[in-house]
Design a protein around this motif. Sequence first.
Motif, PDB file in Angstrom:
ATOM      1  N   TYR A 214       0.829  -1.206   0.000  1.00 22.37           N
ATOM      2  CA  TYR A 214       0.000   0.000   0.000  1.00 22.37           C
ATOM      3  C   TYR A 214       0.865   1.258   0.000  1.00 22.37           C
ATOM      4  O   TYR A 214       0.633   2.178  -0.777  1.00 22.37           O
ATOM      5  CB  TYR A 214      -0.932  -0.010   1.216  1.00 22.37           C
ATOM      6  N   ASN A 215       1.868   1.287   0.876  1.00 17.79           N
ATOM      7  CA  ASN A 215       2.757   2.456   0.932  1.00 17.79           C
ATOM      8  C   ASN A 215       3.528   2.641  -0.367  1.00 17.79           C
ATOM      9  O   ASN A 215       3.726   3.763  -0.831  1.00 17.79           O
ATOM     10  CB  ASN A 215       3.721   2.343   2.106  1.00 17.79           C
ATOM     11  N   SER A 216       3.965   1.545  -0.961  1.00 18.91           N
ATOM     12  CA  SER A 216       4.695   1.627  -2.222  1.00 18.91           C
ATOM     13  C   SER A 216       3.812   2.170  -3.343  1.00 18.91           C
ATOM     14  O   SER A 216       4.218   3.076  -4.087  1.00 18.91           O
ATOM     15  CB  SER A 216       5.224   0.243  -2.592  1.00 18.91           C
ATOM     16  N   LEU A 217       2.608   1.636  -3.472  1.00 15.90           N
ATOM     17  CA  LEU A 217       1.703   2.092  -4.529  1.00 15.90           C
ATOM     18  C   LEU A 217       1.208   3.516  -4.281  1.00 15.90           C
ATOM     19  O   LEU A 217       1.043   4.293  -5.221  1.00 15.90           O
ATOM     20  CB  LEU A 217       0.519   1.135  -4.666  1.00 15.90           C
ATOM     21  N   LEU A 218       1.012   3.850  -3.024  1.00 19.20           N
ATOM     22  CA  LEU A 218       0.609   5.215  -2.697  1.00 19.20           C
ATOM     23  C   LEU A 218       1.728   6.206  -3.036  1.00 19.20           C
ATOM     24  O   LEU A 218       1.462   7.309  -3.522  1.00 19.20           O
ATOM     25  CB  LEU A 218       0.243   5.297  -1.213  1.00 19.20           C
ATOM     26  N   SER A 219       2.949   5.795  -2.821  1.00 18.27           N
ATOM     27  CA  SER A 219       4.095   6.638  -3.188  1.00 18.27           C
ATOM     28  C   SER A 219       4.170   6.837  -4.701  1.00 18.27           C
ATOM     29  O   SER A 219       4.432   7.945  -5.185  1.00 18.27           O
ATOM     30  CB  SER A 219       5.384   5.996  -2.677  1.00 18.27           C
ATOM     31  N   ARG A 220       3.923   5.778  -5.461  1.00 15.72           N
ATOM     32  CA  ARG A 220       3.939   5.895  -6.927  1.00 15.72           C
ATOM     33  C   ARG A 220       2.789   6.763  -7.421  1.00 15.72           C
ATOM     34  O   ARG A 220       2.925   7.540  -8.363  1.00 15.72           O
ATOM     35  CB  ARG A 220       3.865   4.509  -7.578  1.00 15.72           C
ATOM     36  N   MET A 221       1.647   6.673  -6.764  1.00 14.78           N
ATOM     37  CA  MET A 221       0.507   7.514  -7.123  1.00 14.78           C
ATOM     38  C   MET A 221       0.820   8.976  -6.823  1.00 14.78           C
ATOM     39  O   MET A 221       0.468   9.865  -7.604  1.00 14.78           O
ATOM     40  CB  MET A 221      -0.727   7.036  -6.348  1.00 14.78           C
ATOM     41  N   ASN A 222       1.505   9.217  -5.709  1.00 12.24           N
ATOM     42  CA  ASN A 222       1.934  10.572  -5.370  1.00 12.24           C
ATOM     43  C   ASN A 222       2.925  11.102  -6.412  1.00 12.24           C
ATOM     44  O   ASN A 222       2.850  12.272  -6.807  1.00 12.24           O
ATOM     45  CB  ASN A 222       2.540  10.607  -3.969  1.00 12.24           C
ATOM     46  N   ASP A 223       3.831  10.250  -6.861  1.00 16.39           N
ATOM     47  CA  ASP A 223       4.768  10.649  -7.930  1.00 16.39           C
ATOM     48  C   ASP A 223       4.012  11.048  -9.185  1.00 16.39           C
ATOM     49  O   ASP A 223       4.358  12.033  -9.837  1.00 16.39           O
ATOM     50  CB  ASP A 223       5.727   9.506  -8.266  1.00 16.39           C
ATOM     51  N   TYR A 224       2.984  10.286  -9.519  1.00 19.47           N
ATOM     52  CA  TYR A 224       2.189  10.599 -10.706  1.00 19.47           C
ATOM     53  C   TYR A 224       1.504  11.959 -10.567  1.00 19.47           C
ATOM     54  O   TYR A 224       1.534  12.786 -11.480  1.00 19.47           O
ATOM     55  CB  TYR A 224       1.152   9.506 -10.962  1.00 19.47           C
ATOM     56  N   VAL A 225       0.908  12.198  -9.413  1.00 24.26           N
ATOM     57  CA  VAL A 225       0.188  13.463  -9.219  1.00 24.26           C
ATOM     58  C   VAL A 225       1.159  14.642  -9.214  1.00 24.26           C
ATOM     59  O   VAL A 225       0.918  15.655  -9.870  1.00 24.26           O
ATOM     60  CB  VAL A 225      -0.634  13.417  -7.909  1.00 24.26           C
ATOM     61  N   GLN A 226       2.268  14.514  -8.488  1.00 25.86           N
ATOM     62  CA  GLN A 226       3.203  15.639  -8.363  1.00 25.86           C
ATOM     63  C   GLN A 226       3.976  15.914  -9.647  1.00 25.86           C
ATOM     64  O   GLN A 226       4.210  17.075  -9.997  1.00 25.86           O
ATOM     65  CB  GLN A 226       4.201  15.383  -7.220  1.00 25.86           C
ATOM     66  N   ASN A 227       4.412  14.862 -10.340  1.00 24.62           N
ATOM     67  CA  ASN A 227       5.311  15.034 -11.487  1.00 24.62           C
ATOM     68  C   ASN A 227       4.621  14.958 -12.842  1.00 24.62           C
ATOM     69  O   ASN A 227       5.275  15.087 -13.868  1.00 24.62           O
ATOM     70  CB  ASN A 227       6.429  13.983 -11.436  1.00 24.62           C
ATOM     71  N   ASP A 228       3.324  14.706 -12.850  1.00 23.99           N
ATOM     72  CA  ASP A 228       2.633  14.579 -14.125  1.00 23.99           C
ATOM     73  C   ASP A 228       1.326  15.370 -14.142  1.00 23.99           C
ATOM     74  O   ASP A 228       1.144  16.268 -14.947  1.00 23.99           O
ATOM     75  CB  ASP A 228       2.362  13.105 -14.415  1.00 23.99           C
ATOM     76  N   LEU A 229       0.442  15.055 -13.230  1.00 24.94           N
ATOM     77  CA  LEU A 229      -0.890  15.650 -13.248  1.00 24.94           C
ATOM     78  C   LEU A 229      -0.868  17.147 -12.940  1.00 24.94           C
ATOM     79  O   LEU A 229      -1.633  17.906 -13.513  1.00 24.94           O
ATOM     80  CB  LEU A 229      -1.786  14.917 -12.256  1.00 24.94           C
ATOM     81  N   LYS A 230       0.012  17.565 -12.058  1.00 28.30           N
ATOM     82  CA  LYS A 230       0.068  18.987 -11.686  1.00 28.30           C
ATOM     83  C   LYS A 230       0.801  19.849 -12.706  1.00 28.30           C
ATOM     84  O   LYS A 230       0.764  21.069 -12.611  1.00 28.30           O
ATOM     85  CB  LYS A 230       0.732  19.148 -10.322  1.00 28.30           C
ATOM     86  N   LEU A 231       1.479  19.234 -13.650  1.00 30.64           N
ATOM     87  CA  LEU A 231       2.236  20.011 -14.637  1.00 30.64           C
ATOM     88  C   LEU A 231       1.311  20.440 -15.774  1.00 30.64           C
ATOM     89  O   LEU A 231       1.014  19.682 -16.675  1.00 30.64           O
ATOM     90  CB  LEU A 231       3.392  19.179 -15.199  1.00 30.64           C
ATOM     91  N   LEU A 232       0.871  21.668 -15.725  1.00 29.74           N
ATOM     92  CA  LEU A 232      -0.015  22.174 -16.771  1.00 29.74           C
ATOM     93  C   LEU A 232       0.729  22.977 -17.821  1.00 29.74           C
ATOM     94  O   LEU A 232       0.178  23.302 -18.854  1.00 29.74           O
ATOM     95  CB  LEU A 232      -1.122  23.031 -16.161  1.00 29.74           C
ATOM     96  N   SER A 233       1.970  23.309 -17.565  1.00 34.16           N
ATOM     97  CA  SER A 233       2.731  24.102 -18.531  1.00 34.16           C
ATOM     98  C   SER A 233       3.926  23.301 -19.048  1.00 34.16           C
ATOM     99  O   SER A 233       5.054  23.735 -18.991  1.00 34.16           O
ATOM    100  CB  SER A 233       3.212  25.401 -17.897  1.00 34.16           C
ATOM    101  N   VAL A 234       3.642  22.108 -19.534  1.00 36.43           N
ATOM    102  CA  VAL A 234       4.695  21.232 -20.042  1.00 36.43           C
ATOM    103  C   VAL A 234       5.176  21.762 -21.386  1.00 36.43           C
ATOM    104  O   VAL A 234       4.375  22.045 -22.274  1.00 36.43           O
ATOM    105  CB  VAL A 234       4.163  19.786 -20.187  1.00 36.43           C
ATOM    106  N   LYS A 235       6.480  21.899 -21.506  1.00 37.54           N
ATOM    107  CA  LYS A 235       7.031  22.394 -22.764  1.00 37.54           C
ATOM    108  C   LYS A 235       6.934  21.343 -23.869  1.00 37.54           C
ATOM    109  O   LYS A 235       6.688  21.658 -25.010  1.00 37.54           O
ATOM    110  CB  LYS A 235       8.479  22.824 -22.563  1.00 37.54           C
ATOM    111  N   ASP A 236       7.124  20.092 -23.512  1.00 37.23           N
ATOM    112  CA  ASP A 236       7.075  19.020 -24.500  1.00 37.23           C
ATOM    113  C   ASP A 236       6.243  17.848 -23.955  1.00 37.23           C
ATOM    114  O   ASP A 236       6.775  17.008 -23.234  1.00 37.23           O
ATOM    115  CB  ASP A 236       8.492  18.563 -24.837  1.00 37.23           C
ATOM    116  N   PRO A 237       4.953  17.798 -24.283  1.00 38.24           N
ATOM    117  CA  PRO A 237       4.115  16.718 -23.751  1.00 38.24           C
ATOM    118  C   PRO A 237       4.538  15.337 -24.235  1.00 38.24           C
ATOM    119  O   PRO A 237       4.294  14.336 -23.573  1.00 38.24           O
ATOM    120  CB  PRO A 237       2.715  17.053 -24.251  1.00 38.24           C
ATOM    121  N   ILE A 238       5.189  15.272 -25.390  1.00 37.04           N
ATOM    122  CA  ILE A 238       5.626  13.971 -25.908  1.00 37.04           C
ATOM    123  C   ILE A 238       6.683  13.370 -24.994  1.00 37.04           C
ATOM    124  O   ILE A 238       6.673  12.180 -24.714  1.00 37.04           O
ATOM    125  CB  ILE A 238       6.145  14.116 -27.353  1.00 37.04           C
ATOM    126  N   ALA A 239       7.587  14.192 -24.498  1.00 45.74           N
ATOM    127  CA  ALA A 239       8.612  13.700 -23.577  1.00 45.74           C
ATOM    128  C   ALA A 239       7.995  13.216 -22.279  1.00 45.74           C
ATOM    129  O   ALA A 239       8.481  12.272 -21.652  1.00 45.74           O
ATOM    130  CB  ALA A 239       9.640  14.794 -23.296  1.00 45.74           C
TER     131      ALA A 239
END
Length: 119
Positions: free
Chosen positions: A49-74
């Motif tokens: 649970y802690n491992s998957l929750l950490s990965r979900m947090n990584d997704y939210v912080q490093n992907d979902l919150k980025l609205l001004s991505v210079k290169d979405p393909i990358a």
Amino acid sequence: LFGMLVGQTYYFMYQQQELVFYALFAEVTEAKSLLEQISLMTYGRPKVYNSLLSRMNDYVQNDLKLLSVKDPIALTARLPKDDPLESILYATSVGLPGVVYDTVKSLRQARASRCGALQ
């Protein structure tokens, strides 16, 4: 003539902003569904649970919150070892693809829609 150009520009900008909001809503809805599935699947297994929750947090912080991505393909073309959704999929896959697989697939489609709307 100037009024028509300004009106058309305003309409285009509003339409693009509307697409971004719809794409964000769809992606957040799928992410919330995945989080609920993770909590139900890993009940009684605190390490997983802690491992998957950490990965979900990584997704939210490093992907979902980025609205001004210079290169979405990358952003979407990362290696599987760098993609938090891939590691969630790997940790939960046993046997036939289940509900988590469908949710991750829908979440990736929503992420692609968001990246397309931001361009």
